[in-house]
Design an enzyme around this catalytic site. Structure first.
Site, PDB file in Angstrom:
ATOM      1  N   GLU A 265      -6.431   6.842  -1.214  1.00 51.19           N
ATOM      2  CA  GLU A 265      -6.308   5.677  -0.328  1.00 51.19           C
ATOM      3  C   GLU A 265      -6.887   4.431  -0.982  1.00 51.19           C
ATOM      4  O   GLU A 265      -6.348   3.329  -0.832  1.00 51.19           O
ATOM      5  CB  GLU A 265      -7.001   5.948   1.013  1.00 51.19           C
TER       6      GLU A 265
ATOM      7  N   HIS B 237       1.552   4.309  -2.857  1.00 53.02           N
ATOM      8  CA  HIS B 237       1.535   5.772  -2.723  1.00 53.02           C
ATOM      9  C   HIS B 237       2.753   6.385  -3.409  1.00 53.02           C
ATOM     10  O   HIS B 237       2.648   7.402  -4.107  1.00 53.02           O
ATOM     11  CB  HIS B 237       1.556   6.163  -1.242  1.00 53.02           C
TER      12      HIS B 237
ATOM     13  N   HIS C 141       0.839  -1.205   0.000  1.00 51.57           N
ATOM     14  CA  HIS C 141       0.000   0.000   0.000  1.00 51.57           C
ATOM     15  C   HIS C 141       0.872   1.253   0.000  1.00 51.57           C
ATOM     16  O   HIS C 141       0.634   2.191  -0.780  1.00 51.57           O
ATOM     17  CB  HIS C 141      -0.898  -0.041   1.239  1.00 51.57           C
ATOM     18  N   GLU C 142       1.890   1.271   0.853  1.00 48.98           N
ATOM     19  CA  GLU C 142       2.773   2.443   0.929  1.00 48.98           C
ATOM     20  C   GLU C 142       3.619   2.593  -0.327  1.00 48.98           C
ATOM     21  O   GLU C 142       3.830   3.706  -0.813  1.00 48.98           O
ATOM     22  CB  GLU C 142       3.670   2.343   2.172  1.00 48.98           C
TER      23      GLU C 142
END
Length: 293
Positions: A223, A150, A146-147
């Site tokens: 997100e 980003h 997930h990071e």
């Protein structure tokens, strides 16, 4: 004391850099010789101050993140868990097409993780010690995915540009309204009176609140995209499991520094009008979106 010094130095840097840029551009007063508002000069000045403030914040994001969360970058893994974490991040970064980011652990029992950095090939991804201890490898892998998502999507840069543009228009329209009130209502014909400054400050606060709502709306949308990246890079089941785990622990007070909330995988719950200022969608919505994907 350090926070105050950093704040003062940042603002001093903004003023100095903005002054140099405006001097190079030859931008002078916002009022012409007749006392009328020079909209071109005003827009340039607001753009320079609005963008430079955001860009400097972006450039300082990594050191500020490390300091505010007390994150320790893993330069030489001291345990099997740290070695596994670094190897997983390296593998996902390669698959995402970005350079290997710095990997850090920050001391916090609350489960959280964040990514920051001024560009996708010079980033930092960090995970809390509590999450590293309590979550399964599949969940941690998905959270780090997930990071990485980003970073690969350039969310930090995009968020900075949006904030800079909004800062520009907040300053621009606040000063136009202040000018109109000062000239048309208070009938001040020379320079600016106290009414201009009071109205400008009030309008900057009001418009700033509206701008914050726009930034948080964008943050919430990103997100969902990062969750999909976590599912692709780290596994869909692991991403859903991690979000459910976060939901189960959501009663624990949010310990992430306020300045870092938009960058974490989770942030405190809010309701009513406060929901408009949330940097993250509700966990239930994120889970449903992944299950439906």
């Amino acid at each position: 004391m350090f926070r105050i010094a950093l704040f003062l130095l940042t603002n001093l840097a903004i003023i100095i850099v903005a002054g140099i840029v405006l001097s190079i551009l030859g931008v002078g007063s916002t009022l012409d010789e007749t006392g009328a508002l020079n909209l071109t000069n005003l827009l340039i000045i607001c753009f320079v101050f609005g963008m430079i403030g955001s860009v400097i914040s972006l450039l300082l994001s990594k050191p500020i993140a490390k300091w505010s969360t007390k994150a320790q970058v893993i330069t030489d893994p001291r345990s099997q868990a740290e070695r596994w974490l670094v190897n997983e991040v390296r593998d996902m970064a390669t698959r995402a097409g970005i350079d290997m980011p710095e990997v850090a652990i920050f001391p916090m029992q609350q489960a959280n993780a964040y990514a920051t950095g001024w560009n996708r090939n010079n980033a930092l991804v960090a995970i809390s010690s509590g999450m590293l201890e309590r979550y399964s490898k599949d969940e941690i892998r998905a959270v780090m995915g997930h990071e990485i998502g980003h970073v690969a999507n350039g969310d930090m840069i995009t968020l900075t540009l949006i904030q800079g543009v909004l800062n520009t228009f907040v300053m621009f329209f606040a000063r136009i309204i202040g000018h109109i009130v000062d000239r048309q209502i208070l009938k001040n014909d020379s320079g600016y009176g106290i009414g201009y400054f009071v109205v400008t400050i009030v309008m900057q606060i009001v418009l700033g609140i509206l701008a914050a709502m726009i930034v948080m709306w964008f943050s919430r949308k990103r997100e969902f995209v990062a969750d999909r990246a976590g599912a692709e890079l780290g596994g869909k089941a692991g991403m859903i499991s991690a979000l459910k785990h976060l939901k189960a622990e959501s009663q624990v007070p949010d310990q992430m520094p306020e300045s870092m909330n938009a960058f974490g995988i989770s942030s405190g719950k809010r309701s009513g009008i406060q929901a408009l200022f949330m940097s993250h969608p509700p966990l239930d919505e994120r889970i449903k979106a992944l299950e439906a994907a």
